[in-house]
Design a protein around this motif. Sequence first.
Motif, mmCIF file in Angstrom:
data_model
loop_
_atom_site.group_PDB
_atom_site.id
_atom_site.type_symbol
_atom_site.label_atom_id
_atom_site.label_comp_id
_atom_site.label_asym_id
_atom_site.label_seq_id
_atom_site.Cartn_x
_atom_site.Cartn_y
_atom_site.Cartn_z
ATOM 1 N N VAL A 174 19.521 2.785 -14.786
ATOM 2 C CA VAL A 174 18.559 3.895 -14.705
ATOM 3 C C VAL A 174 17.141 3.336 -14.825
ATOM 4 O O VAL A 174 16.868 2.518 -15.704
ATOM 5 C CB VAL A 174 18.784 4.923 -15.845
ATOM 6 N N ARG A 175 16.268 3.776 -13.926
ATOM 7 C CA ARG A 175 14.860 3.402 -14.024
ATOM 8 C C ARG A 175 13.999 4.633 -13.822
ATOM 9 O O ARG A 175 14.433 5.631 -13.241
ATOM 10 C CB ARG A 175 14.493 2.354 -12.973
ATOM 11 N N LEU A 176 12.759 4.522 -14.267
ATOM 12 C CA LEU A 176 11.787 5.572 -13.995
ATOM 13 C C LEU A 176 11.215 5.343 -12.596
ATOM 14 O O LEU A 176 11.044 4.196 -12.184
ATOM 15 C CB LEU A 176 10.664 5.473 -15.032
ATOM 16 N N VAL A 177 10.944 6.431 -11.856
ATOM 17 C CA VAL A 177 10.142 6.296 -10.625
ATOM 18 C C VAL A 177 9.006 7.303 -10.664
ATOM 19 O O VAL A 177 9.208 8.475 -10.967
ATOM 20 C CB VAL A 177 10.900 6.496 -9.286
ATOM 21 N N VAL A 178 7.825 6.786 -10.360
ATOM 22 C CA VAL A 178 6.606 7.608 -10.371
ATOM 23 C C VAL A 178 6.046 7.587 -8.958
ATOM 24 O O VAL A 178 5.137 6.799 -8.644
ATOM 25 C CB VAL A 178 5.591 7.052 -11.395
ATOM 26 N N PRO A 179 6.574 8.428 -8.054
ATOM 27 C CA PRO A 179 6.121 8.413 -6.658
ATOM 28 C C PRO A 179 4.620 8.663 -6.567
ATOM 29 O O PRO A 179 4.073 9.487 -7.310
ATOM 30 C CB PRO A 179 6.909 9.572 -6.024
ATOM 31 N N GLY A 180 3.966 7.911 -5.686
ATOM 32 C CA GLY A 180 2.531 8.079 -5.490
ATOM 33 C C GLY A 180 1.705 7.133 -6.348
ATOM 34 O O GLY A 180 0.544 6.904 -6.071
ATOM 35 N N LYS A 188 11.579 -0.207 -14.967
ATOM 36 C CA LYS A 188 12.978 -0.548 -14.690
ATOM 37 C C LYS A 188 13.733 -0.692 -16.010
ATOM 38 O O LYS A 188 13.133 -0.892 -17.062
ATOM 39 C CB LYS A 188 13.033 -1.861 -13.894
ATOM 40 N N TRP A 189 15.049 -0.611 -15.966
ATOM 41 C CA TRP A 189 15.909 -0.773 -17.164
ATOM 42 C C TRP A 189 15.401 0.092 -18.324
ATOM 43 O O TRP A 189 15.315 -0.356 -19.474
ATOM 44 C CB TRP A 189 15.947 -2.248 -17.589
ATOM 45 N N ILE A 190 15.074 1.341 -18.028
ATOM 46 C CA ILE A 190 14.466 2.194 -19.051
ATOM 47 C C ILE A 190 15.447 2.407 -20.222
ATOM 48 O O ILE A 190 16.634 2.626 -20.015
ATOM 49 C CB ILE A 190 13.983 3.534 -18.444
ATOM 50 N N GLY A 191 14.910 2.302 -21.451
ATOM 51 C CA GLY A 191 15.748 2.462 -22.644
ATOM 52 C C GLY A 191 15.155 3.421 -23.649
ATOM 53 O O GLY A 191 15.863 3.901 -24.531
#
Length: 328
Positions: A174-180, A188-191
Amino acid sequence: MRRMGMHMLKKGFSFQGPAEGVHALKSWITPEDDLFLVTHMGFLNIDPEHWHLDVDGLVGNPTRLRLPDLQAMPQREYMSFHECAGSPLTPTVAKRRIGNVIWKGVPLSLVLEHAEISKQASFIWTSGLEWGEYAGVEEPYQKDLPIEKALAEEILLALEINGRPLTPERGGPVRLVVPGWYGTNSVKWIGSITAANRRARGAYTTRFYNDPAPSGLKPVWGVAPESVIVSPSPNDLLLADVPTEISGWAWGDREISTVEVSVDGGGSWQTATVGPRKDKSWQRFELPWLPKSGQHVLLCRCTNELGEGQPPCDARNAVHAVQVVVGN
Ligand SMILES: Nc1nc2c(c(=O)[nH]1)N[C@H]1C(S)=C(S)[C@@H](COP(=O)(O)O)O[C@H]1N2
Ligand SMILES: [Mo]
């Protein structure tokens, strides 16, 4: 923080991308093989059974989510360009690490609601689980988002890219994505996720990824307008008086309204046709060209809906130039 079921695959800073650079990016959706990869401290391999995400700080209901919890929540797809801001040590060098992909995951806003985020929270801090050293700094990869951005519908805890689960190199499970916003913000590798009433004070939010600004420092957040020529590439065989096409991609946090192309090194400019945008995807541009024999420097520059453009040089979104030779 070293947890069970996790090990570093490759240590230290790493960049991978297609050998032909932007000229490899022929398709609307970038296949993963052509999409750049960046890590500061190394790639982390996480056994999905051991992955969990802690949500704490200014929340009424501190929460620990495991992979099945996230998989059971509503998910959405979002198409977006994905761009690295370049090295934080040389922020004015244009690196043009770019692609356009479809992310799928759980909106961050749902997880924050579930944790009963407090009205006092003004920033959301997120951290990656990997460990190691980058530029003499040994601390977690921690970033932050203003609360309005964190609650925007397109901010995802992504589980998939282009219809496939995220690989370890891509930041899975699981990772965060912040489009834009520039790739640096998409942890990445969010914990862990922490709701706070101030900005995070780690190296990745205060020291790296900040541009000089009249008011002090400006975080590297929204992507500035940018464009690249994909075709022709310097290696293409072009022939004089044979109709050809100059084409490429333009993108930015805000929609691109115009792209101009020069075939004479910037002496004159012509308006290209610009295609539509889906979600925060990149936009295709094209211009027919009847080349004359000899050497030509092709350039492209774009403007967004706010009228913001690209600097000619010395910026991460500087104008892209391609030198081609046209034979007889
Ligand atoms: N945990 C963690 N997240 C991270 C990074 C990192 O080093 N560690 N690098 C960032 C940077 S600078 C970029 S450009 C993107 C790269 O994402 P990608 O490798 O999927 O292209 O991840 C961002 N998220
Ligand atoms: Mo990056």
